[in-house]
Design an enzyme around this catalytic site. Structure first.
Site, mmCIF file in Angstrom:
data_model
loop_
_atom_site.group_PDB
_atom_site.id
_atom_site.type_symbol
_atom_site.label_atom_id
_atom_site.label_comp_id
_atom_site.label_asym_id
_atom_site.label_seq_id
_atom_site.Cartn_x
_atom_site.Cartn_y
_atom_site.Cartn_z
ATOM 1 N N SER A 1 0.825 -1.312 -0.053
ATOM 2 C CA SER A 1 0.002 0.018 -0.079
ATOM 3 C C SER A 1 0.965 1.108 0.082
ATOM 4 O O SER A 1 1.747 1.467 -0.771
ATOM 5 C CB SER A 1 -0.936 -0.064 1.207
ATOM 6 O OG SER A 1 -2.011 0.835 1.141
ATOM 7 N N ASP B 1 -10.008 -5.312 -3.275
ATOM 8 C CA ASP B 1 -9.363 -4.594 -2.529
ATOM 9 C C ASP B 1 -10.186 -3.145 -2.506
ATOM 10 O O ASP B 1 -10.334 -2.518 -3.541
ATOM 11 C CB ASP B 1 -8.073 -4.219 -3.027
ATOM 12 C CG ASP B 1 -7.401 -3.311 -2.203
ATOM 13 O OD1 ASP B 1 -7.758 -2.160 -1.340
ATOM 14 O OD2 ASP B 1 -5.862 -3.480 -2.208
ATOM 15 N N HIS C 1 -7.151 -5.920 0.972
ATOM 16 C CA HIS C 1 -6.287 -5.099 1.352
ATOM 17 C C HIS C 1 -5.244 -5.576 2.367
ATOM 18 O O HIS C 1 -4.364 -5.158 2.773
ATOM 19 C CB HIS C 1 -6.670 -3.646 1.154
ATOM 20 C CG HIS C 1 -5.412 -2.670 1.195
ATOM 21 N ND1 HIS C 1 -4.902 -2.571 -0.105
ATOM 22 C CD2 HIS C 1 -4.864 -1.925 2.141
ATOM 23 C CE1 HIS C 1 -4.033 -1.531 0.197
ATOM 24 N NE2 HIS C 1 -3.887 -1.242 1.339
#
Lengths: 287, 287
Positions: free
Chosen positions: A155, A231, A264
């Site tokens: 991320s 995600d 995620h």
């Protein structure tokens, strides 16, 4: 506090055996960030006999050095492949360090930049910390090969890994990312961070945008990216399609995998961390 | 609150894909514990097509359903072997549930007993919850084979796993433990828990002491135990030597492994969880 400025100031906080190697958390004074910083280090069994290649893992928003270290399940693969792993924190921290009420800016959200704007520029220098101070520190104290470094992240840390590698291809021989913020200048997270850390003028932002960087100067090796199709940040914040398009323009070698069903979380990372460590080992453990 | 007493009251809290299967946290009303209880469930990919064997993992002092689920790295092996894993909480919880200031008694420290002493006896019924209510609940709602159950645990949960299996060999076909409190009647942790949950008379304590139980009635299968040699609780609280001696007296099939250098942490569990899941799968996935 004065004694803690010495370069010998590396304090072991905890240490456990793990897959025949050692996982440890350290604390040290950072000249870059002007505060105490923490990181974790996994040394595989091979490091007892010889210096080993090292992979840096940069974590995402709100994380500390702990999340990846405890949840990703990376140690088993690092042990089998003979890789060390260094996992730094995601920002400077402490009472004297400026912060923000939001979870996506300030402490826990350093975005791996060297801030130039007040009040952030004194402590928020994570780019220099990650690419220079921390590698120098760990190579001085541990049996790590300075000529065999790779970098990976998740991320915000995926953004950081891509940026560090694209700007320092002589330093990092391999790079990969999980669900990176792949075009931060087009992402609300990235725009907020860049505006406040770097100022309103977007010109210097480009040095921290992987899609801008890869288009101008591709990385001399294949980039591996895993992205979960479910995600929830995919469309608004991550935008890997822009990075893929930029890679296409510069003929960047790329393995972009859209993984159906994954989100995620660290469950996603754990599922594919073995593939990433093999990707790095293939380059880093070559003779 | 009344509606939450219905047997249909199984609430999904979070769900993520993991190694091709699904990891989820659920909340439900427990008649045993008279409060809301949480557990995690990993369903391997095989469960999409047929009912699968199920392994229960009981956690140690201070843990919730989360610690094992996020830190042990079990899902990769469960996926490969076709095992489901259920990880319950370690005690009843909530404002209405009696608690204690200590970290080794009360909430987070149910010791897998059915308490008989006030004020604990109304909620602290983890033995019945783990061996009866929870298996019934998950078998009703998910594709799990009731005739293929195994049980494993860590520390206080290792004690729980051994006790549950030794008392219910018809229900659990396989059992293993990490660093179990192996002779709780000889351990300060166990003595405190038994005295306060079960009363001053030690007679009923024996039904919750693995060393007492195995000496009287061995388990019809090999018991696997891993213990770290550098575990700081080894000598005072865990005392696996007493369990090994009891197994010797009753000719219990046992694989007791003293693992040099390992401590009591989840890094230890993660290192050997693959061996444990294979131990269970060998029994549970036999035709």
């Amino acid at each position: 506090m004065s004694s803690s400025h010495s370069t010998a100031n590396l304090q072991l906080e905890t240490q456990s055996q793990s897959f025949g190697g050692t996982i440890a958390f350290y604390r040290h004074w950072s000249d870059c960030c002007q505060c105490q910083m923490k990181f974790s280090l996994y040394l595989p069994p091979q490091a007892q006999h010889q210096p080993v290649p090292v992979l840096y893992f940069l974590s995402g928003l709100t994380c500390t050095a702990e999340n990846f270290t405890t949840k990703a399940g990376a140690q088993q693969f690092a042990a089998a492949l003979g890789l060390a792993i260094v996992a730094p924190d995601t920002s400077p921290r402490g009472e004297q360090v400026p912060d923000d009420a939001g979870w996506d800016f300030g402490q826990g959200a350093g975005f791996y930049v060297d801030a130039t704007e007040p009040p952030w520029q004194q402590h928020y220098r994570m780019y220099s910390y990650v690419t220079q101070e921390l590698p120098h520190l760990v190579q001085t104290h541990f049996p790590l090969r300075g000529d065999r470094q790779g970098i990976c992240g998740h991320s915000m840390g995926g953004h950081g890994a891509l940026v560090c590698a694209l700007r320092n291809p002589q330093q990092y021989r391999s790079v990969s990312a999980f669900a990176p913020i792949a075009a931060p200048m087009q992402s609300p997270w990235g725009q907020q961070a860049f505006r406040r850390y770097l100022g309103e003028d977007p010109t210097p932002w480009q040095a921290y945008d992987a899609s801008e960087l890869v288009q101008r100067s591709p990385f001399p090796g294949e980039i591996l990216i895993d992205q979960g199709s479910e995600d929830s940040f995919l469309t608004d914040h991550l935008k890997p399609d822009l990075f893929v398009a930029a890679c296409q323009r510069s003929r960047q070698a790329l393995n972009f995998r859209m993984q159906p069903g994954y989100d995620h979380s660290y469950y996603f990372i754990a599922t594919f961390i073995g593939d990433h460590l093999r990707h790095h080992a293939q380059v880093l453990t070559q003779s």
